[in-house]
Design a protein around this motif. Sequence first.
Motif, mmCIF file in Angstrom:
data_model
loop_
_atom_site.group_PDB
_atom_site.id
_atom_site.type_symbol
_atom_site.label_atom_id
_atom_site.label_comp_id
_atom_site.label_asym_id
_atom_site.label_seq_id
_atom_site.Cartn_x
_atom_site.Cartn_y
_atom_site.Cartn_z
ATOM 1 N N UNK A 90 75.349 15.960 51.256
ATOM 2 C CA UNK A 90 75.893 16.845 52.214
ATOM 3 C C UNK A 90 75.009 18.260 52.566
ATOM 4 N N UNK A 91 73.849 18.498 51.938
ATOM 5 C CA UNK A 91 72.924 18.687 52.490
ATOM 6 C C UNK A 91 72.026 18.127 53.080
ATOM 7 N N UNK A 92 72.041 16.886 53.479
ATOM 8 C CA UNK A 92 71.619 16.241 54.094
ATOM 9 C C UNK A 92 70.248 15.729 53.358
ATOM 10 N N UNK A 93 69.828 15.753 52.601
ATOM 11 C CA UNK A 93 68.432 15.004 51.411
ATOM 12 C C UNK A 93 68.684 13.863 51.581
ATOM 13 N N UNK A 136 64.018 12.639 55.772
ATOM 14 C CA UNK A 136 62.889 13.484 55.553
ATOM 15 C C UNK A 136 61.918 14.958 54.659
ATOM 16 N N UNK A 137 63.599 15.228 55.106
ATOM 17 C CA UNK A 137 63.575 16.720 54.283
ATOM 18 C C UNK A 137 63.598 16.148 52.314
ATOM 19 N N UNK A 150 60.151 15.762 51.613
ATOM 20 C CA UNK A 150 59.297 16.820 51.918
ATOM 21 C C UNK A 150 59.485 17.468 50.475
ATOM 22 N N UNK A 151 60.886 16.749 49.612
ATOM 23 C CA UNK A 151 60.221 18.042 48.313
ATOM 24 C C UNK A 151 58.797 17.511 47.976
ATOM 25 N N UNK A 163 55.655 17.954 47.660
ATOM 26 C CA UNK A 163 54.872 19.228 46.859
ATOM 27 C C UNK A 163 55.748 19.842 45.794
ATOM 28 N N UNK A 164 56.879 19.897 45.812
ATOM 29 C CA UNK A 164 57.520 20.461 44.586
ATOM 30 C C UNK A 164 57.396 20.030 43.155
ATOM 31 N N UNK A 205 55.395 26.737 46.582
ATOM 32 C CA UNK A 205 55.825 25.001 46.967
ATOM 33 C C UNK A 205 57.562 25.641 47.934
ATOM 34 N N UNK A 206 58.363 25.951 46.610
ATOM 35 C CA UNK A 206 59.791 26.150 47.171
ATOM 36 C C UNK A 206 60.053 27.030 48.350
ATOM 37 N N UNK A 263 59.639 24.977 51.467
ATOM 38 C CA UNK A 263 60.459 24.104 51.791
ATOM 39 C C UNK A 263 61.940 24.512 52.245
ATOM 40 N N UNK A 315 63.461 24.107 55.412
ATOM 41 C CA UNK A 315 64.678 23.310 55.451
ATOM 42 C C UNK A 315 66.547 24.518 55.596
ATOM 43 N N UNK A 358 71.575 26.684 56.729
ATOM 44 C CA UNK A 358 72.486 26.564 56.295
ATOM 45 C C UNK A 358 72.315 28.131 56.008
#
Lengths: 141, 141
Positions: free
Chosen positions: A62-65, A84-85, A88-89, A91-92, B95-96, B99, B103, B107
Amino acid sequence: MQKKFRSPCAIASTLDVLGDKWSLVLVRDMLIKGKKTFKEFSSSPEGIATGILASRLKLLESYGLITKRKLPDNKKENIYLLTEKGIDLAPVIMEITLWGDKYMRAYNEELSSYEALKKDKTVAINTVQKNYRQVVAQIIG
Amino acid sequence: MQKKFRSPCAIASTLDVLGDKWSLVLVRDMLIKGKKTFKEFSSSPEGIATGILASRLKLLESYGLITKRKLPDNKKENIYLLTEKGIDLAPVIMEITLWGDKYMRAYNEELSSYEALKKDKTVAINTVQKNYRQVVAQIIG
DNA sequence: TTAATTACTTTCAAATTAGAAGTAAAATGC
DNA sequence: GCATTTTACTTCTAATTTGAAAGTAATTAA
């Protein structure tokens, strides 16, 4: 499904979505371990309950991850892939891994270590992302 | 107090401790906003309930991420400070933030932005850590 | 010296999680 | 081609966690 946000803070808002014990473990399963199906996520050593797994996959979608699809030759399995979203996590995920590697071993002796990541963070992040994009490309063409 | 760990994975183990909606918000309050007392944490825009706050502070202290002390001239207020272990969460927080900034705005339109961080991540992390260590040094000498 | 402040704890309802079991559709085995 | 297994769920219930409000004890301010 969509939640309310506690504040205009980027950290708090990110945690409003990903701040739990499972979401980032699922991202790890996909990005690092290449897992793609409900079955594979179920079989992780952390032992996620199927109900929680189903609800987390729905939330991430639902959040497009992540995306959910079926392959033409298999009508049973669903394939979950990071967008891609989600990619992109990386690095976290990597910073959490580094921190955990450094400080959590005192509490969890079994912790495995992450030498490549410690040697060159940027390279390790890029490698993981590049590899994952290749996996995605092979699957969806 | 101390919890069991789900697996030998650094990410999962870190999330066993910090994987919730509040712990990293408290680290943010300390590291970025310089908050130090129960009252200050209570007054964050996210609105943490006092019961949750008390239990989270206890958890963070039990894992050595923060210390709790009183200043000689004030017997009422407790001062909570990040340890080096806690200060070392700066890269995770940053990093959080990056991100989320990229993104989550889709929302949560109210999201504030983080230009300095986007310009040079490493410098921003070092600055925040250095500043915090100075605050700590001023307080505990 | 009364009132206000700080740092909690307690209480209780509501929400979330964990674990087990059940189900429907698809794939596999014989 | 039919029974079994597999996959991806859903449902159920109990246990845990959260959130909101109120209460308390010690300290400080008026």
